[in-house]
Structures are given as C-alpha cells and as structure tokens.
Design a protein around this motif. Structure first.
Motif, PDB file in Angstrom:
ATOM      1  N   ALA A   1      -5.388  19.644 -31.324  1.00  0.00           N
ATOM      2  CA  ALA A   1      -4.040  20.116 -31.057  1.00  0.00           C
ATOM      3  C   ALA A   1      -3.294  19.126 -30.165  1.00  0.00           C
ATOM      4  O   ALA A   1      -3.868  18.590 -29.213  1.00  0.00           O
ATOM      5  N   PRO A   2      -2.002  18.883 -30.442  1.00  0.00           N
ATOM      6  CA  PRO A   2      -1.230  17.941 -29.610  1.00  0.00           C
ATOM      7  C   PRO A   2      -1.192  18.343 -28.146  1.00  0.00           C
ATOM      8  O   PRO A   2      -1.244  17.486 -27.270  1.00  0.00           O
ATOM      9  N   GLU A   3      -1.115  19.664 -27.874  1.00  0.00           N
ATOM     10  CA  GLU A   3      -1.048  20.084 -26.475  1.00  0.00           C
ATOM     11  C   GLU A   3      -2.333  19.760 -25.725  1.00  0.00           C
ATOM     12  O   GLU A   3      -2.316  19.496 -24.518  1.00  0.00           O
ATOM     13  N   GLY A   4      -3.474  19.796 -26.439  1.00  0.00           N
ATOM     14  CA  GLY A   4      -4.738  19.440 -25.808  1.00  0.00           C
ATOM     15  C   GLY A   4      -4.786  17.970 -25.435  1.00  0.00           C
ATOM     16  O   GLY A   4      -5.215  17.602 -24.343  1.00  0.00           O
ATOM     17  N   ARG A   5      -4.332  17.117 -26.343  1.00  0.00           N
ATOM     18  CA  ARG A   5      -4.309  15.682 -26.063  1.00  0.00           C
ATOM     19  C   ARG A   5      -3.321  15.362 -24.946  1.00  0.00           C
ATOM     20  O   ARG A   5      -3.581  14.525 -24.081  1.00  0.00           O
ATOM     21  N   MET A   6      -2.181  16.048 -24.957  1.00  0.00           N
ATOM     22  CA  MET A   6      -1.179  15.819 -23.922  1.00  0.00           C
ATOM     23  C   MET A   6      -1.695  16.250 -22.555  1.00  0.00           C
ATOM     24  O   MET A   6      -1.440  15.595 -21.538  1.00  0.00           O
ATOM     25  N   CYS A   7      -2.450  17.345 -22.529  1.00  0.00           N
ATOM     26  CA  CYS A   7      -2.988  17.841 -21.262  1.00  0.00           C
ATOM     27  C   CYS A   7      -3.948  16.820 -20.662  1.00  0.00           C
ATOM     28  O   CYS A   7      -3.878  16.524 -19.462  1.00  0.00           O
ATOM     29  N   LEU A   8      -4.837  16.267 -21.474  1.00  0.00           N
ATOM     30  CA  LEU A   8      -5.771  15.263 -20.977  1.00  0.00           C
ATOM     31  C   LEU A   8      -5.043  14.006 -20.518  1.00  0.00           C
ATOM     32  O   LEU A   8      -5.418  13.382 -19.512  1.00  0.00           O
ATOM     33  N   ALA A   9      -3.978  13.642 -21.244  1.00  0.00           N
ATOM     34  CA  ALA A   9      -3.192  12.466 -20.852  1.00  0.00           C
ATOM     35  C   ALA A   9      -2.515  12.704 -19.512  1.00  0.00           C
ATOM     36  O   ALA A   9      -2.474  11.809 -18.660  1.00  0.00           O
ATOM     37  N   ASN A  10      -1.989  13.909 -19.310  1.00  0.00           N
ATOM     38  CA  ASN A  10      -1.343  14.228 -18.030  1.00  0.00           C
ATOM     39  C   ASN A  10      -2.355  14.208 -16.892  1.00  0.00           C
ATOM     40  O   ASN A  10      -2.059  13.723 -15.797  1.00  0.00           O
ATOM     41  N   LEU A  11      -3.538  14.738 -17.148  1.00  0.00           N
ATOM     42  CA  LEU A  11      -4.571  14.747 -16.119  1.00  0.00           C
ATOM     43  C   LEU A  11      -4.965  13.322 -15.754  1.00  0.00           C
ATOM     44  O   LEU A  11      -5.208  13.002 -14.581  1.00  0.00           O
TER      45      LEU A  11
ATOM     46  N   ALA B   1      -6.731  11.882 -11.749  1.00  0.00           N
ATOM     47  CA  ALA B   1      -7.908  12.707 -11.509  1.00  0.00           C
ATOM     48  C   ALA B   1      -9.118  12.034 -12.148  1.00  0.00           C
ATOM     49  O   ALA B   1      -9.009  11.378 -13.190  1.00  0.00           O
ATOM     50  N   SER B   2     -10.259  12.182 -11.518  1.00  0.00           N
ATOM     51  CA  SER B   2     -11.510  11.688 -12.082  1.00  0.00           C
ATOM     52  C   SER B   2     -12.188  12.871 -12.767  1.00  0.00           C
ATOM     53  O   SER B   2     -12.551  13.843 -12.109  1.00  0.00           O
ATOM     54  N   PHE B   3     -12.355  12.791 -14.092  1.00  0.00           N
ATOM     55  CA  PHE B   3     -12.860  13.934 -14.835  1.00  0.00           C
ATOM     56  C   PHE B   3     -13.608  13.486 -16.078  1.00  0.00           C
ATOM     57  O   PHE B   3     -13.485  12.346 -16.531  1.00  0.00           O
ATOM     58  N   THR B   4     -14.382  14.415 -16.618  1.00  0.00           N
ATOM     59  CA  THR B   4     -15.112  14.192 -17.861  1.00  0.00           C
ATOM     60  C   THR B   4     -14.778  15.309 -18.835  1.00  0.00           C
ATOM     61  O   THR B   4     -14.992  16.484 -18.521  1.00  0.00           O
ATOM     62  N   PRO B   5     -14.227  15.003 -20.019  1.00  0.00           N
ATOM     63  CA  PRO B   5     -13.996  16.052 -21.017  1.00  0.00           C
ATOM     64  C   PRO B   5     -15.329  16.641 -21.481  1.00  0.00           C
ATOM     65  O   PRO B   5     -16.318  15.926 -21.620  1.00  0.00           O
ATOM     66  N   LEU B   6     -15.342  17.929 -21.718  1.00  0.00           N
ATOM     67  CA  LEU B   6     -16.556  18.622 -22.126  1.00  0.00           C
ATOM     68  C   LEU B   6     -16.419  19.153 -23.549  1.00  0.00           C
ATOM     69  O   LEU B   6     -15.314  19.523 -23.976  1.00  0.00           O
ATOM     70  N   PRO B   7     -17.513  19.229 -24.298  1.00  0.00           N
ATOM     71  CA  PRO B   7     -17.456  19.834 -25.632  1.00  0.00           C
ATOM     72  C   PRO B   7     -17.146  21.315 -25.534  1.00  0.00           C
ATOM     73  O   PRO B   7     -17.522  21.976 -24.561  1.00  0.00           O
ATOM     74  N   ASP B   8     -16.436  21.832 -26.519  1.00  0.00           N
ATOM     75  CA  ASP B   8     -16.144  23.264 -26.543  1.00  0.00           C
ATOM     76  C   ASP B   8     -17.444  24.055 -26.601  1.00  0.00           C
ATOM     77  O   ASP B   8     -18.369  23.699 -27.337  1.00  0.00           O
ATOM     78  N   GLN B   9     -17.498  25.127 -25.811  1.00  0.00           N
ATOM     79  CA  GLN B   9     -18.696  25.952 -25.746  1.00  0.00           C
ATOM     80  C   GLN B   9     -18.323  27.416 -25.950  1.00  0.00           C
ATOM     81  O   GLN B   9     -17.371  27.911 -25.344  1.00  0.00           O
ATOM     82  N   TYR B  10     -19.100  28.083 -26.817  1.00  0.00           N
ATOM     83  CA  TYR B  10     -18.970  29.524 -27.023  1.00  0.00           C
ATOM     84  C   TYR B  10     -20.295  30.157 -26.596  1.00  0.00           C
ATOM     85  O   TYR B  10     -21.326  29.875 -27.177  1.00  0.00           O
ATOM     86  N   TYR B  11     -20.233  31.000 -25.584  1.00  0.00           N
ATOM     87  CA  TYR B  11     -21.456  31.524 -24.990  1.00  0.00           C
ATOM     88  C   TYR B  11     -21.809  32.926 -25.479  1.00  0.00           C
ATOM     89  O   TYR B  11     -22.839  33.460 -25.106  1.00  0.00           O
ATOM     90  N   GLY B  12     -20.965  33.533 -26.277  1.00  0.00           N
ATOM     91  CA  GLY B  12     -21.211  34.899 -26.711  1.00  0.00           C
ATOM     92  C   GLY B  12     -20.624  35.899 -25.737  1.00  0.00           C
ATOM     93  O   GLY B  12     -20.215  35.558 -24.626  1.00  0.00           O
TER      94      GLY B  12
END
Length: 227
Positions: A46-56, A61-72
């Motif tokens: 999604a464009p908003e997801g890419r834009m959010c990471l670009a803004n961060l 900020a020092s950060f690491t993107p994480l894979p999407d997780q579904y825990y139930g």
C-alpha cells in the motif's frame, strides 16, 4: 583400426569417472537444518505503508521493518517496526523495552519525543532528554474488565513509564506524577498535554489506578480521548 575397449575395461572406466569428477567440483556441502518460523520482510504494497516508512526514515529514527505477523485470537502486528532510537534536536534518544509497534505509532511517538518531551525537558528542567522508558507495546490482551481487544493487541499502543535526562535525573510516572517539585509536575503535565494533541487515546494516572505508573499512548480509534 580403432579397437573398442573390452566390456571389463568399460566397467572400470564407468566406476572411476565419477570419482575423478568429484575431485574437480569439490565435496558437497553438508545439509543445513531448515529455519523454522522464519518470514522474510517484504516492502508494504500500500502507498500509505511505504510513505509511513519514508517519513520515519526522514525523521532520522533508527528502526527495523518487521514482517507482518498474525498471532491468532484477533492479535496481530501489521506494518510494524522495531525502534532502536529516535531523533532529538541535538542527538538521538534511546527507547527501552519497546517491542513491535505499527509504523504510524512509531512516527507519532517520534514527533512527541522530539518536539514534546525533549523540548519540555530542556525548557522546564534545564536538561535534554536521553532515554524514554516503556513497559512495552505489543501484547495480545483485552482491555481490563472487558472482552474487547486492547490496542496493544495490534501493536498500536505503547506504555511509557519514565524519562532519563542528560544530567542523570530519572523521572517516572509512578513516583513523580504527584512530585513535590513544581517543575517536575509541570514537565509531566506538559508532555501529557502534548501527547493529547498527537495520539488518539492518552490514559494517565488521572484516568484510573491501572495507569498509576505509565502513560498509555495509542493511535487510531474514533474520537480522541485524553485523561
């Protein structure tokens, strides 16, 4: 006239050839154990997801993107990052004990830390901020006393418990919310008011006993709520 090898000689050559070839290519590597539950991170579609990471990233900020997780049980961490540090006016701010948080929450926290907390620490207490202490972020749980999932269950909330200044002072919500120092009380009330302008929900010791030791900060939701 070229003589064909006898059947005995041909058999000997067929046995020797694989050995010779094996010496050329080297011995095969031993089999590696499979990595269990490993999920490679992929950029958000999604464009908003890419834009959010670009803004961060622009916020330094020092950060690491994480894979999407579904825990139930309705719990998940989608579009989440792991923050290592945030930017202040003169350097970097450490953030302790922080688990996965969504990118929008990370951006909001980054702005609050720099323009709300750090600047309040400088102007009211006379010392810059060096670390924000938290009690965590993602947790698959419901809101106390209800069956509704907490914002923590989707990594959309963080509980902030304390602040460490460059001069060595450590200010905690538990011990300093009702401090005898008017400057410390003013600092905590100022950053609470700043949080209320940025986050969707802010819960403090004024809300109930369960929040006596932290600020609950979350993004999203409906009408803003601050208490």
């Amino acid at each position: 006239m070229v003589r064909r090898p006898t059947s005995k000689l041909a058999a000997m050559l067929s046995l020797a050839l694989p050995v010779l070839l094996a010496g050329c290519v080297g011995a095969p590597e031993p089999a590696r154990s499979p990595v269990r539950n490993a999920t490679a991170w992929t950029p958000p579609a999604a464009p908003e997801g890419r834009m959010c990471l670009a803004n961060l990233s622009r916020n330094y900020a020092s950060f690491t993107p994480l894979p999407d997780q579904y825990y139930g049980a309705g719990c998940s961490a989608i579009g989440a990052v792991r923050l290592a540090s945030l930017r202040s006016d003169e350097g970097m701010l450490q953030v302790s004990n922080l688990g996965p948080i969504t990118c929008p929450l990370a951006n909001t926290l980054s702005g609050w830390a720099r323009f709300g907390v750090d600047r309040a620490a400088r102007s009211i207490l006379g010392s810059p901020l060096v670390r924000i202490e938290t009690m965590g972020s993602y947790s698959c749980r419901t809101i106390a006393g209800t069956s509704r999932l907490s914002a923590h269950a989707s990594a959309n909330a963080v509980d902030v418990s304390g602040f460490v200044l460059a001069d060595g002072r450590r200010i905690t919500v538990l011990h300093d919310w009702s401090s005898e120092s008017p400057q410390i009380r003013a600092f905590l009330q100022t950053i609470r008011d700043s949080a209320c302008k940025r986050f969707g929900t802010v819960l403090t010791p004024q809300y109930n006993e369960a929040h006596r030791d932290h600020f609950h900060l979350e993004v999203g939701g409906g009408r803003p709520f601050c208490r």
